[in-house]
Design a protein around this motif. Sequence first.
Motif, mmCIF file in Angstrom:
data_model
loop_
_atom_site.group_PDB
_atom_site.id
_atom_site.type_symbol
_atom_site.label_atom_id
_atom_site.label_comp_id
_atom_site.label_asym_id
_atom_site.label_seq_id
_atom_site.Cartn_x
_atom_site.Cartn_y
_atom_site.Cartn_z
ATOM 1 N N HIS A 43 0.865 -1.182 0.000
ATOM 2 C CA HIS A 43 0.000 0.000 0.000
ATOM 3 C C HIS A 43 0.893 1.220 0.000
ATOM 4 O O HIS A 43 2.099 1.127 0.248
ATOM 5 N N HIS A 54 1.311 3.885 1.975
ATOM 6 C CA HIS A 54 1.726 4.699 3.120
ATOM 7 C C HIS A 54 3.233 4.956 3.018
ATOM 8 O O HIS A 54 3.980 4.126 2.502
ATOM 9 N N HIS A 93 6.230 2.652 3.132
ATOM 10 C CA HIS A 93 6.300 1.556 2.152
ATOM 11 C C HIS A 93 6.690 2.035 0.755
ATOM 12 O O HIS A 93 6.786 1.224 -0.165
ATOM 13 N N HIS A 117 -6.739 -2.537 7.013
ATOM 14 C CA HIS A 117 -5.786 -1.460 7.301
ATOM 15 C C HIS A 117 -6.422 -0.156 6.839
ATOM 16 O O HIS A 117 -7.127 -0.154 5.834
ATOM 17 N N ASP A 131 1.078 -4.513 7.752
ATOM 18 C CA ASP A 131 0.038 -3.500 7.894
ATOM 19 C C ASP A 131 -1.338 -4.143 7.807
ATOM 20 O O ASP A 131 -2.100 -3.930 6.863
HETATM 21 ZN ZN LIG Z 1 0.178 1.429 6.549
#
Ligand SMILES: [Zn+2]
Lengths: 295, 127
Positions: free
Chosen positions: A72, A74, A77, A152, A173
């Motif tokens: 994902h 965020h 990452h 998440h 996550d």
């Molecule tokens: Zn995350």
Amino acid sequence: MGFFVRFWGVRGSIPTPGPRTRRYGGNTSCYELRSDTTVLIFDAGTGLRELGISLLRNPPRAGLELHLFLSHPHWDHIQGFPFFGPAYLPTTTIHVYGSEKNENYQLLSGQMSNAYFPVAFKDLSARIVPRAFKNDVVQAGDFVVRRFDQKHPGGSAGFRVEHEGRAVVYATDSELDQLLTDPEGPSRNPRTLRRLPAAVVAPMKNADLLIADAQYTDEEYPKRIGWGHARSNTVVDLAIQAGVRQLALTHHDPMHSDRDVDAMVLTASERARSIGAELEVFGAREGVTLRVDRE
Amino acid sequence: MSTRTPTIDEDDVPQTMMNRLPAGFKPRPRRAHQLEQTAGPGSPSRHELSADMLVIGRGSAADLRIESDDVSRTHAQLQRVDDEYTIEDLDSRNGVFLNGLRVHAAVLRDGDQLQLGDVVFTYTEGT
Ligand SMILES: [Zn+2]
Ligand SMILES: [Zn+2]
């Protein structure tokens, strides 16, 4: 032949350099899964920078061909991507995998727009190819990768990676504790096995190695509900229900020192033993490579 | 003889910095990374690591030789990259265990315990 997993970044949320985290490491999420011919990269946190340096030490003559999977978008990452050396070489090909729409590709490039970073995404010399899963499965080199949805904020994907009969699952996550069959179970008796729905267990079934977000202790979690991460004890129970052989606790909390992670690993393996499971639990540590295709 | 007048260009930067060093500054002494063998044939013993690459094993080709049947002829190698040592299993029979976990390779950190067959080492990071 050869199925290797190397941890390049195992910290959750934000990089944590410094002596307290020196042993497990302070770089954010990045994992390399490799066979003799194929390199897969899971997440592009700050650990990706050092993976890039390592890949460029002995680059193949024909150039690097890399397969990048993002759980994902965020920060922790994707933040290493602009510092990934191979992305600046015209001889590199990077396949970026996303869903059918492949929003990952746009999200990677978004962080390189004007104000955030001096180099524009379109100026990267590497050939960057957006790739899509079809029915949640894709073939990447000599690996088969399946994606699955996790709980998440904003959503996240987990991945099951298979190669010559061996399976590694990367599941970060993921707030497993919001998916429990009996959500009140752990507060009534933290020691009883925390059951998860079959659909949550299925992707991990009989994995040789499960790399899982285990950010919180039981004590910490009540103040972190809804933040998108699991209790390490719950992850142990998931691994046991799935018949996993080895469990790597990861996405270490930025507040956790090396000793805190050690303590968490001890608690988790004690739990596995008390339930009577033959599960090996350890803390994912930067700079460690495991070989999955033996025994 | 050079009669060049000082100008600020890139070659001059280190010197400029030297001139600005605080009084009393001096480079710190270096201490070698070490492996201390605490169990198995040959223990106790201490090995200062200085080579960029060394092989641990039972065979005559090994740099750090250990007379144990549990240790393969070329069991593992230590390689120095950016002044950090990485241990790598060279397809040994009994494997390399880092603090109890079987690993293929690992960048070593202070206090790490390595087990190769019946041989145990503790790694001490230098400076
Ligand atoms: Zn995350
Ligand atoms: Zn994260």
